[in-house]
Write a protein that holds these residues in place. Structure first.
Motif: not given
Length: 489
Positions: A103-107, A117-129
């Motif tokens: 359930g972790s979102v990575y942006y 450039r890469g992926y960073v943990y962005g919380g548990k919601s795919a619609t909010a940073f």
């Protein structure tokens, strides 16, 4: 033999136990990795809503950080530095995302300069940073300049136009100036400040070619007409203040037709004197260039002299600052119908008769003089600041009498029928006391030392009740306790 068997059995069981433990450990390790779902592109959404900045709480990885094989691109410490950066280049643009089976979102993000450039943990919601990044406003709206027209690009090579202020949007790029001329004027329509650097940018459009438009650093604009420097026929003149600050740059005809040709002394200097003075032509050109700056070039100032000048050369003149000039501030009527949005004339009524009493107002005594270098330009904001310093933002007429119920926005025709007393035989209905309150609308830009003085424009509103001052003196400027005459728009 039994002892040997027991020993062998013990070793065998020990080996078996080791293998079993290793197998369990391998299984546990494999289960410790998360699995990432399919990649979702964000590039079809509004790009400006995807500008983000690091929070410093999470590192940047080649893939979602909990997925097997993820490698660090920027450590947590590096991300903390980017979070505290004062450079727009260190903002990020989010352009994709993956969600793990936990359930972790990575942006998927990239810095505005493309360095990280890469992926960073962005919380548990795919619609909010959240988590390692948060939304960022890379620019803030700023106030437009008082004058929005008549600007030139100082130097198109160093002060070019951008699709957005540099690094405030990902891949902000230079705008082609093809088709634009040095003599083209530009109009300012928007203003913004880079949030991190605090530098001011204006959005400008070429008045002669609307396809040439973009953001430019505010100090890259000038109100001085730009001319093309011809190295075969001219010398370039830098006019500097004594502290080395460049005030103006202009081209001056050298009287030659090839680059590197010697310029005759008489073109630049008056050779009949010793030491040499500036030639009349060069002095006049420098004086014209310095108009509105408060600086002047002295004709006989030998610090400005130079020798062996050739076409294509750059010479430097040093200017000195003029003397201070105290400028009177004059209250004027704001005329909403005037094309220039200011009063068309000074109001000079001197006798507070019934027809004019409503716009004869008492002025405060000056506590702060309006002064600056003689000939230097001042802005509308400078006038407004002086009015406020002298507590003259609000002015009042004397008491006048009108019919009950007269509206607050009564025009000059209605107010002209006012009486000075409530017993006027000609207008027996004028029985209610009123006065007009005048409020500063804006100042008008000008130059210090101007004989007509500075202008402060007011609008008026009718207020029921007697005024504190009932018999104002005549006049139209303050500085000596005199009165001024203004009228409602």
């Amino acid at each position: 033999m039994q002892s040997s068997l027991k020993k062998s059995l013990y070793l065998g069981l020990a080996a078996l136990s080791f293998v079993s433990v290793a197998a369990v450990s391998t299984t546990a390790s494999a289960k410790s990795y998360a699995k990432a779902g399919a990649y979702t592109s964000l590039e079809k959404t509004d790009a400006t809503t995807r500008n983000v900045e690091a929070t410093g709480t999470n590192a940047l990885y080649t893939k979602p950080g909990t997925v097997k094989g993820a490698k660090v691109v920027a450590s947590k410490a590096t991300m903390a530095k980017l979070a505290a950066s004062k450079k727009s280049a260190d903002y990020f643009r989010a352009y994709g995302q993956k969600t793990t089976d936990r359930g972790s979102v990575y942006y998927r993000v990239v810095t505005m300069d493309g360095k990280y450039r890469g992926y960073v943990y962005g919380g548990k919601s795919a619609t909010a940073f959240a988590g390692g990044i948060k939304s960022a406003n890379t620019t803030t709206e700023a106030t437009l300049p008082t004058a929005t027209k008549g600007y030139y690009l100082k130097d198109s090579k160093t002060n070019t136009l951008w699709t957005a202020p540099k690094y405030t949007q990902y891949k902000a790029s230079k705008v082609s100036l093809y088709g634009a001329k040095a003599s083209d004027t530009f109009t300012v329509s928007k203003a913004a400040t880079k949030t991190r650097e605090g530098s001011l940018y204006y959005y400008v459009t070429d008045d002669n070619n609307s396809s040439v438009a973009g953001w430019v650093y505010a100090k890259g604009l000038t109100t001085d007409a730009q001319t093309t420097f011809d190295e075969t026929t001219q010398v370039q003149v830098l006019v500097k203040a004594t502290d080395g600050t460049t005030l103006k740059t202009f081209s001056y005809n050298a009287g030659q037709t090839s680059k590197g040709a010697a310029v005759a002394d008489t073109v630049l200097f008056d050779s009949a004197t010793d030491p040499k003075n500036l030639s009349d032509g060069l002095e006049a050109a420098a004086t014209k260039a310095l108009t509105g700056t408060g600086y002047s070039v002295a004709k006989g100032d030998t610090v400005n002299m130079t020798a062996n000048v050739k076409t294509g050369d750059t010479i430097t003149l040093y200017a000195t600052k003029g003397q201070e000039a105290i400028t009177k501030v004059t209250a004027m009527r704001y005329d909403s119908n005037a094309t220039s949005s200011k009063s068309t004339a000074f109001l000079t009524t001197t006798t507070p008769v019934a027809a004019t009493a409503y716009y004869t107002v008492s002025m405060p005594s000056v506590t702060t003089a309006f002064s600056g270098t003689n000939g230097a330009a001042y802005t509308a904001a400078d006038v407004e600041a002086n009015v406020k310093a002298n507590k003259a933002q609000t002015l009042s007429s004397g008491t006048i009498y009108l019919p009950a119920g007269t509206p607050a926005d009564a025009d000059a025709t209605v107010l002209a029928g006012a009486s000075l007393t409530n017993t006027d035989v000609a207008n027996p209905t004028n029985t209610v006391a009123y006065h007009v309150v005048y409020t500063l609308k804006n100042g008008v830009a000008g130059t210090y030392g101007n004989a007509d003085g500075a202008q402060a424009l007011y609008t008026g509103t009718l207020v029921q009740g007697a005024a504190a001052t009932t018999t104002p003196d005549a006049g139209n400027s303050w500085g000596n306790g005199a009165a001024s005459v203004v009228a409602p728009s």
